[in-house]
Motif scaffolding. Structure first.
Motif, PDB file in Angstrom:
ATOM      1  N   ARG A 105       0.827  -1.215   0.000  1.00 15.18           N
ATOM      2  CA  ARG A 105       0.000   0.000   0.000  1.00 15.18           C
ATOM      3  C   ARG A 105       0.862   1.265   0.000  1.00 15.18           C
ATOM      4  O   ARG A 105       0.525   2.251  -0.655  1.00 15.18           O
ATOM      5  N   ASP A 106       1.974   1.239   0.726  1.00 16.35           N
ATOM      6  CA  ASP A 106       2.842   2.421   0.814  1.00 16.35           C
ATOM      7  C   ASP A 106       3.466   2.797  -0.519  1.00 16.35           C
ATOM      8  O   ASP A 106       3.920   3.928  -0.687  1.00 16.35           O
ATOM      9  N   ARG A 107       3.525   1.865  -1.466  1.00 13.65           N
ATOM     10  CA  ARG A 107       4.165   2.130  -2.750  1.00 13.65           C
ATOM     11  C   ARG A 107       3.168   2.363  -3.880  1.00 13.65           C
ATOM     12  O   ARG A 107       3.558   2.498  -5.039  1.00 13.65           O
ATOM     13  N   LEU A 108       1.880   2.389  -3.563  1.00 11.52           N
ATOM     14  CA  LEU A 108       0.855   2.581  -4.582  1.00 11.52           C
ATOM     15  C   LEU A 108       0.715   4.053  -4.944  1.00 11.52           C
ATOM     16  O   LEU A 108       0.975   4.929  -4.121  1.00 11.52           O
TER      17      LEU A 108
ATOM     18  N   ALA B 286      -8.095   4.367  -2.312  1.00 13.38           N
ATOM     19  CA  ALA B 286      -9.288   3.609  -2.694  1.00 13.38           C
ATOM     20  C   ALA B 286      -9.764   2.767  -1.513  1.00 13.38           C
ATOM     21  O   ALA B 286      -8.991   2.465  -0.604  1.00 13.38           O
ATOM     22  N   PRO B 287     -11.046   2.380  -1.525  1.00 10.10           N
ATOM     23  CA  PRO B 287     -11.510   1.465  -0.473  1.00 10.10           C
ATOM     24  C   PRO B 287     -10.676   0.194  -0.491  1.00 10.10           C
ATOM     25  O   PRO B 287     -10.149  -0.201  -1.534  1.00 10.10           O
ATOM     26  N   SER B 288     -10.581  -0.463   0.651  1.00  5.50           N
ATOM     27  CA  SER B 288      -9.717  -1.636   0.704  1.00  5.50           C
ATOM     28  C   SER B 288     -10.417  -2.931   0.333  1.00  5.50           C
ATOM     29  O   SER B 288      -9.771  -3.882  -0.048  1.00  5.50           O
ATOM     30  N   GLY B 289     -11.718  -3.031   0.464  1.00  5.73           N
ATOM     31  CA  GLY B 289     -12.396  -4.274   0.127  1.00  5.73           C
ATOM     32  C   GLY B 289     -12.312  -5.284   1.253  1.00  5.73           C
ATOM     33  O   GLY B 289     -11.867  -4.973   2.353  1.00  5.73           O
ATOM     34  N   PRO B 290     -12.728  -6.521   0.980  1.00  5.99           N
ATOM     35  CA  PRO B 290     -12.791  -7.539   2.038  1.00  5.99           C
ATOM     36  C   PRO B 290     -11.435  -8.153   2.352  1.00  5.99           C
ATOM     37  O   PRO B 290     -10.591  -8.288   1.484  1.00  5.99           O
ATOM     38  N   ASP B 291     -11.248  -8.509   3.607  1.00  8.39           N
ATOM     39  CA  ASP B 291     -10.102  -9.321   4.010  1.00  8.39           C
ATOM     40  C   ASP B 291     -10.579 -10.764   3.979  1.00  8.39           C
ATOM     41  O   ASP B 291     -11.678 -11.076   4.422  1.00  8.39           O
TER      42      ASP B 291
ATOM     43  N   VAL C 182      -5.755  -4.667   0.050  1.00 10.89           N
ATOM     44  CA  VAL C 182      -4.945  -3.481  -0.172  1.00 10.89           C
ATOM     45  C   VAL C 182      -5.770  -2.393  -0.849  1.00 10.89           C
ATOM     46  O   VAL C 182      -5.767  -1.241  -0.430  1.00 10.89           O
ATOM     47  N   TYR C 183      -6.485  -2.740  -1.914  1.00 11.06           N
ATOM     48  CA  TYR C 183      -7.366  -1.779  -2.571  1.00 11.06           C
ATOM     49  C   TYR C 183      -8.425  -2.514  -3.369  1.00 11.06           C
ATOM     50  O   TYR C 183      -8.285  -3.685  -3.710  1.00 11.06           O
ATOM     51  N   LEU C 184      -9.506  -1.791  -3.654  1.00 11.72           N
ATOM     52  CA  LEU C 184     -10.602  -2.303  -4.455  1.00 11.72           C
ATOM     53  C   LEU C 184     -11.089  -1.188  -5.365  1.00 11.72           C
ATOM     54  O   LEU C 184     -11.374  -0.088  -4.897  1.00 11.72           O
ATOM     55  N   THR C 185     -11.144  -1.456  -6.671  1.00 15.51           N
ATOM     56  CA  THR C 185     -11.724  -0.516  -7.632  1.00 15.51           C
ATOM     57  C   THR C 185     -12.896  -1.213  -8.313  1.00 15.51           C
ATOM     58  O   THR C 185     -13.283  -2.310  -7.925  1.00 15.51           O
ATOM     59  N   ASP C 186     -13.430  -0.597  -9.342  1.00 15.71           N
ATOM     60  CA  ASP C 186     -14.558  -1.201 -10.062  1.00 15.71           C
ATOM     61  C   ASP C 186     -14.197  -2.506 -10.752  1.00 15.71           C
ATOM     62  O   ASP C 186     -15.067  -3.333 -11.002  1.00 15.71           O
ATOM     63  N   ASP C 187     -12.914  -2.696 -11.082  1.00 15.78           N
ATOM     64  CA  ASP C 187     -12.542  -3.912 -11.805  1.00 15.78           C
ATOM     65  C   ASP C 187     -11.218  -4.535 -11.352  1.00 15.78           C
ATOM     66  O   ASP C 187     -10.664  -5.385 -12.035  1.00 15.78           O
TER      67      ASP C 187
ATOM     68  N   ILE D 258     -19.666 -12.561   3.634  1.00 15.04           N
ATOM     69  CA  ILE D 258     -18.926 -11.372   3.232  1.00 15.04           C
ATOM     70  C   ILE D 258     -18.056 -10.967   4.402  1.00 15.04           C
ATOM     71  O   ILE D 258     -18.535 -10.825   5.526  1.00 15.04           O
ATOM     72  N   ARG D 259     -16.784 -10.777   4.141  1.00 16.66           N
ATOM     73  CA  ARG D 259     -15.847 -10.369   5.176  1.00 16.66           C
ATOM     74  C   ARG D 259     -15.300  -9.012   4.785  1.00 16.66           C
ATOM     75  O   ARG D 259     -14.673  -8.876   3.749  1.00 16.66           O
ATOM     76  N   ALA D 260     -15.519  -8.046   5.619  1.00 13.75           N
ATOM     77  CA  ALA D 260     -15.026  -6.705   5.317  1.00 13.75           C
ATOM     78  C   ALA D 260     -14.184  -6.221   6.477  1.00 13.75           C
ATOM     79  O   ALA D 260     -14.506  -6.477   7.640  1.00 13.75           O
ATOM     80  N   ALA D 261     -13.134  -5.509   6.150  1.00 14.73           N
ATOM     81  CA  ALA D 261     -12.282  -4.955   7.203  1.00 14.73           C
ATOM     82  C   ALA D 261     -13.048  -3.900   7.969  1.00 14.73           C
ATOM     83  O   ALA D 261     -13.874  -3.183   7.420  1.00 14.73           O
ATOM     84  N   SER D 262     -12.783  -3.798   9.250  1.00 10.50           N
ATOM     85  CA  SER D 262     -13.436  -2.778  10.054  1.00 10.50           C
ATOM     86  C   SER D 262     -12.894  -1.411   9.650  1.00 10.50           C
ATOM     87  O   SER D 262     -11.775  -1.290   9.158  1.00 10.50           O
ATOM     88  N   PRO D 263     -13.689  -0.341   9.861  1.00  9.61           N
ATOM     89  CA  PRO D 263     -13.210   0.993   9.508  1.00  9.61           C
ATOM     90  C   PRO D 263     -11.927   1.363  10.228  1.00  9.61           C
ATOM     91  O   PRO D 263     -11.139   2.141   9.730  1.00  9.61           O
ATOM     92  N   GLU D 264     -11.712   0.786  11.406  1.00  8.70           N
ATOM     93  CA  GLU D 264     -10.498   1.092  12.162  1.00  8.70           C
ATOM     94  C   GLU D 264      -9.305   0.266  11.696  1.00  8.70           C
ATOM     95  O   GLU D 264      -8.215   0.396  12.210  1.00  8.70           O
TER      96      GLU D 264
END
Length: 193
Positions: free
Chosen positions: A65-68, A75-80, A87-92, A178-184
């Motif tokens: 993530r630090d090198r993106l 971007a949102p991170s998406g599910p763990d 690390v990231y989630l986009t439309d595709d 569905i597994r999603a990372a917590s906002p924290e």
């Protein structure tokens, strides 16, 4: 890189990420050999301390993530899922990583045109071994990954995709976790839908 058995339309990528990938747990899959290998791997990792929060190569857990570029970093991170951190989630595209004493790995999924007017998932797994332990470990498990682990994962993904598509066509709610990372950024939340 694998072409995934997930034919669909232009807007089906969230279904792939949240359904097929987030609910897929190779240690619970249909292949006894693959389940056994995963169970052994996680037990050995637990006993030898390969997977804890301080198990990266060096003093801190590195992250891609630090090198993106900023647009992906923000971007949102998406599910763990699957012992990986999103690390990231986009439309595709979706990228997730695993960092432990053996490897720093990135799993990348994309939603690409299939050449016939439809779309399908595509997955790549990129692995950088961590030191001599990682190099030896990856060499030792290479045939197991390609002969025993990946084929049942891809078959299960195709079965789950077809089952979810059939349920949607019949107006039924697919049984997906569905597994999603917590906002924290803490541990993952699990919800059955």
């Amino acid at each position: 890189m694998w072409a995934l058995p997930t034919p669909g339309g232009p807007d089906d990528f969230p279904r792939l990420v949240n359904g097929a990938m987030a609910s897929l747990d190779p240690s619970q899959g249909s292949s006894l050999a693959a389940r056994t290998l995963w169970a052994i791997r996680w037990k050995v990792g637990e006993l030898l301390g390969w997977d804890g929060p301080d198990a990266g190569h060096g003093s801190e857990r590195p992250t891609i993530r630090d090198r993106l570029p900023a647009d992906l970093r923000d971007a949102p991170s998406g599910p763990d899922a699957l012992h990986v951190t999103s690390v990231y989630l986009t439309d595709d595209e979706w990228a997730a990583e695993i960092v432990n004493r053996t490897v720093h790995g990135i799993m990348h999924m994309g939603w690409v045109p299939d050449g016939t007017g439809g779309y399908r998932g595509q997955m790549a797994v990129l692995v950088k071994p961590n030191g001599l332990l990682g190099t030896g470990y990856m060499a030792a498990i290479r045939p197991l990954r390609h002969l025993i682990v990946y084929p049942p994962i891809l078959r299960q993904m195709g079965r789950d995709w077809r089952t979810d598509a059939g349920a949607a066509r019949n107006g039924l709610k697919a049984n997906t976790t569905i597994r999603a990372a917590s906002p924290e950024g803490g541990s993952a939340h699990h919800a059955d839908v």
